[in-house]
Design an enzyme around this catalytic site. Structure first.
Site, PDB file in Angstrom:
ATOM      1  CB  CYS A   2      -1.233  -0.470   1.383  1.00 42.61           C
ATOM      2  SG  CYS A   2      -1.622  -1.333   1.051  1.00 42.61           S
ATOM      3  NE  ARG A  27       4.374   2.634  -1.530  1.00 44.36           N
ATOM      4  CZ  ARG A  27       5.021   1.314  -1.637  1.00 44.36           C
ATOM      5  NH1 ARG A  27       6.329   1.903  -2.062  1.00 44.36           N
ATOM      6  NH2 ARG A  27       5.524   1.246  -0.414  1.00 44.36           N
ATOM      7  CD1 TRP A  74      -2.626  -4.736  -4.171  1.00 43.54           C
ATOM      8  CD2 TRP A  74      -1.725  -5.839  -2.737  1.00 43.54           C
ATOM      9  NE1 TRP A  74      -2.798  -6.148  -4.900  1.00 43.54           N
ATOM     10  CE2 TRP A  74      -1.897  -7.119  -4.405  1.00 43.54           C
ATOM     11  CE3 TRP A  74      -0.729  -5.753  -2.062  1.00 43.54           C
ATOM     12  CZ2 TRP A  74      -1.473  -8.806  -4.200  1.00 43.54           C
ATOM     13  CZ3 TRP A  74      -0.210  -8.019  -1.525  1.00 43.54           C
ATOM     14  CH2 TRP A  74      -0.879  -8.365  -2.723  1.00 43.54           C
ATOM     15  CG  ASN A 103       3.395  -1.134   3.003  1.00 40.91           C
ATOM     16  OD1 ASN A 103       2.445  -1.802   2.531  1.00 40.91           O
ATOM     17  ND2 ASN A 103       4.375  -0.224   2.685  1.00 40.91           N
ATOM     18  N   GLY A 104       1.563  -2.582   5.636  1.00 39.09           N
ATOM     19  CA  GLY A 104       2.424  -4.383   6.244  1.00 39.09           C
ATOM     20  C   GLY A 104       1.453  -5.625   6.050  1.00 39.09           C
ATOM     21  CD  GLU A 484      10.517  -9.361 -18.279  1.00 41.11           C
ATOM     22  OE1 GLU A 484      10.123 -10.363 -17.285  1.00 41.11           O
ATOM     23  OE2 GLU A 484       9.685  -8.761 -18.007  1.00 41.11           O
ATOM     24  CE  LYS A 488       6.870  -7.237 -17.973  1.00 41.47           C
ATOM     25  NZ  LYS A 488       7.064  -7.749 -16.586  1.00 41.47           N
ATOM     26  CD  GLU A 491       3.325  -7.614 -14.641  1.00 35.41           C
ATOM     27  OE1 GLU A 491       3.122  -7.627 -13.647  1.00 35.41           O
ATOM     28  OE2 GLU A 491       4.609  -7.526 -15.695  1.00 35.41           O
ATOM     29  CG  HIS A 507      10.050 -32.995 -22.078  1.00 33.41           C
ATOM     30  ND1 HIS A 507       9.906 -34.411 -22.026  1.00 33.41           N
ATOM     31  CD2 HIS A 507      11.410 -32.776 -22.960  1.00 33.41           C
ATOM     32  CE1 HIS A 507      11.763 -34.306 -23.043  1.00 33.41           C
ATOM     33  NE2 HIS A 507      11.242 -33.494 -22.874  1.00 33.41           N
ATOM     34  CE  LYS A 606       7.733  -1.013 -10.653  1.00 31.58           C
ATOM     35  NZ  LYS A 606       7.411  -1.194 -11.909  1.00 31.58           N
TER      36      LYS A 606
END
Ligand code: AGP
Length: 611
Positions: A2, A27, A74, A103-104, A484, A488, A491, A507, A606
């Site tokens: 947050c 955030r 968040w 935040n936490g 990656e 991208k 997300e 496989h 983020k």
């Protein structure tokens, strides 16, 4: 994670708090709220973005005070809703009028909640934060600072908090453990925030709160102590943050801005650090440990998400260039698996934010077992940069888009320089290093050339926009890039995508291949090219469309796949910096096509400062 911001001074708090929340919204952004002291405490909270809160406040009176706290969330405990949004109050029956933002994660909140319920507390939300507000209220005996210290001694978990109290209308108490918090020191005013982006418009003098630190702020003074009330003296420093760097400019999204910033960002990343003529790399942040690095017996890279993919490339680089046994692990796995750390082990944490909780914990685990620790980090002064023995800043500038782009390329460039720095002191010949650094110096221009593919990629995107599943294939240095690229896409466009080593396709995943499942194949003209071509054929004979990322001028592959995006030729060690760029743009244009919120995708934040 947050974003939290608090203000105490002589100006109206509300506009300062709202502007600060907007700076911190990357955030976390599922709900927002603020509280302002004005005789008593006025609280406003809402689901949605800060702009929703701002509109809501236009309809409300009473928010004219000069002391306030604000939060953008968040969600961790309790779904995104008004009742779970911060700020949270202590029990009304206490009558102390304590209001808090956090935040936490309070890990022992259920035990504390039961303890408080047994003492008659009733709760309005599902959050751990409200439990902390009630605990402070329960322990309050006329001194807010003391009550906060006492409550935090009972808490396990991570917190960055700001607390105000109607009984002490001129006091702001803040504290930190595990989640970042900075105090901006102005003239008869203080602004407290999760990071410097919300502070630097008001002052460039600030200090970080260290773990287990409490600060009591009034308009003309502050006091910092441990949670055991032991006085400590923080180090006030000059903030190195230019707000101009985070202006959106003419771009529609931060992610596109940051993709197009990459050439210049990489030039800054390299500036003053490589000397091709002499075959030398200069990395000031690790010079003191050069001998330890050269004599290292084992290197372990840790990271999450995109940083983990950079760590995978770094493993290849370190073994190829420095010839030191190297491995890579998810931070979250490393920290819990009772890792073996012998003499001569170097643990390298890769992180854009420098605040990822699992990576901090992995770093701490390695450190306490005797590893030399390095950080490859973008945010100056972040927790990882302060907890490691040494490190190298990415120097790519603030990255606001939740999807990491320029930071990824910066991580790769720094890892290349680090591996070359060590390798030059081990087995690499000076002329080899000179030629590699010559090539490294051209990478920003190569990246700039690839960004010019944006319109072509936009067109390719439209052709496949209705596909719901993708496979990304790569080999060698480009295997992490395949991962990656898949990350991208999923997300920011919410389309399922899976990256894998190309040879792994046979496989199992090949069962997924059909006309509806396109495959992105990283097929550069390197030593694994023929193997990649064979994998492409395995896809094509099963009807799978193939979009190839290929070396400029490779007419043969162009004739054999459905679509191709060209990248300049370069040494395979440096290829990931270039091949990642079309995949960033592909994900970006796909997300825009589908009307997704590119910069603040749903459910994401983020930096994940909770475990
Ligand atoms: C990448 O686009 C994501 N934003 C995410 O995977 C990110 O890379 C990860 O959370 C690690 O963050 P860090 O680099 O700040 O540690």
């Amino acid at each position: 994670m947050c974003g939290i911001v608090a203000y105490i001074g002589h100006k109206s708090a509300k506009p300062i708090l709202l502007e600060g929340l907007k700076r911190l919204e990357y955030r976390g952004y599922d709900s927002a709220g603020l509280a302002v002291m004005n005789a008593n405490i006025h609280v406003a909270r809402t689901v949605g973005r800060v702009r929703v809160l701002e509109e809501m406040l236009k309809q409300h009176e009473g928010f004219d005070g000069t002391l306030g706290i604000a939060h953008t969330r968040w969600a961790t405990h309790g779904e995104p809703s008004e009742r779970n949004a911060h700020p949270h109050r202590d029990d009304e029956s206490n009558g102390h009028g304590i209001v808090l933002i956090h935040n936490g994660i309070i890990e022992n909140y259920t035990v504390l909640r039961k303890y408080l319920q047994d003492r008659g507390h009733t709760f309005q939300s599902d959050t751990d934060t409200e439990v902390l507000a009630h605990l402070i209220g329960e322990l309050y005996d006329g001194d807010l600072e003391a009550a906060v210290q006492a409550a935090l001694r009972e808490v396990t978990g991570a917190y960055a908090i700001a607390v105000i109290c109607e009984n002490e209308p001129d006091v702001l108490v803040v504290a930190r453990k595990g989640s970042p918090l900075m105090v901006g020191v102005g003239k008869d005013e203080y602004i407290v925030a999760s990071d410097s982006s919300a502070i630097v418009a008001h002052t460039t003098q600030a200090f970080h709160l260290e773990d287990y630190t409490v600060a009591r702020l009034t308009r003309d003074a502050f006091r910092t102590t441990t949670i055991d009330n032991v006085p400590i003296s923080p180090q006030i420093k000059e903030l190195e943050f230019d707000l101009g760097q985070i202006d959106l400019g003419d771009y529609e999204h931060y992610m596109l801005k940051e993709i197009f910033e990459q050439p210049q960002a990489l030039r800054l990343c390299l500036k003053g650090r490589i000397n091709p003529r002499d075959g030398q790399v200069v990395l000031g942040g690790i010079t003191e440990f050069a001998r330890d690095l050269v004599k290292a017996k084992r290197i372990i890279f840790v990271g999450q998400g995109t940083a983990f993919h950079a760590a995978m490339v770094s493993e290849y680089l370190m073994e190829d260039l420095a010839k030191i046994p190297t491995e890579v692990e998810f931070s979250s796995e490393f920290r819990y698996r009772n890792p073996i750390i012998q003499d001569g082990t170097v643990l390298i944490a890769i992180s854009q934010s420098g605040e990822t909780a699992d990576t901090i914990a992995a770093l701490q685990e390695g450190k306490q077992r005797g590893a030399l620790t390095l950080g490859l980090v973008n945010v100056v002064g972040s927790t990882i940069s302060r907890e490691t023995d040494a490190g190298v800043y990415l120097r790519v500038g603030p990255e606001i888009g939740v999807a990491s782009t320029k930071a990824f390329l910066g991580q790769l460039m720094v890892a290349t320089m680090l591996a070359t720095f060590i390798g030059r002191r081990r087995f690499l010949a000076a002329d080899y290093v000179s030629s590699l650094l010559d090539e490294l110096e051209t990478i920003p221009d190569c990246v700039e050339k690839v960004t010019q593919l944006s319109d072509q990629i936009h067109d390719v995107t439209a052709k496949y926009a209705d596909r719901e599943n993708w496979l990304f294939l790569g080999r060698g240095y480009n295997y992490p890039v395949a991962l990656e690229g898949a990350l991208k896409l999923k997300e920011i466009s919410y389309i399922h995508a899976e990256g894998m080593p190309a040879a792994e396709l046979k496989h199992g995943a090949i069962a997924l291949v059909d006309a509806e499942t396109p495959v992105v194949a990283l097929a550069l003209q390197d030593e694994l090219y023929d193997k990649m071509r064979a994998n492409i054929q395995e896809v094509q004979v099963r009807g799978g469309p193939v979009l190839a990322i290929a070396t400029e001028g490779d007419a043969d592959i162009a004739a054999s796949v459905d679509d191709v995006l060209w990248v300049p030729s370069c040494p395979e060690e440096l290829a990931p910096v270039i091949t990642a760029v079309p995949l960033q743009l592909f994900a970006y244009h796909t997300a825009v096509y589908h009307g997704c919120d590119v910069d603040q995708p749903r459910n994401l934040a983020k930096s994940v400062t909770v475990e």
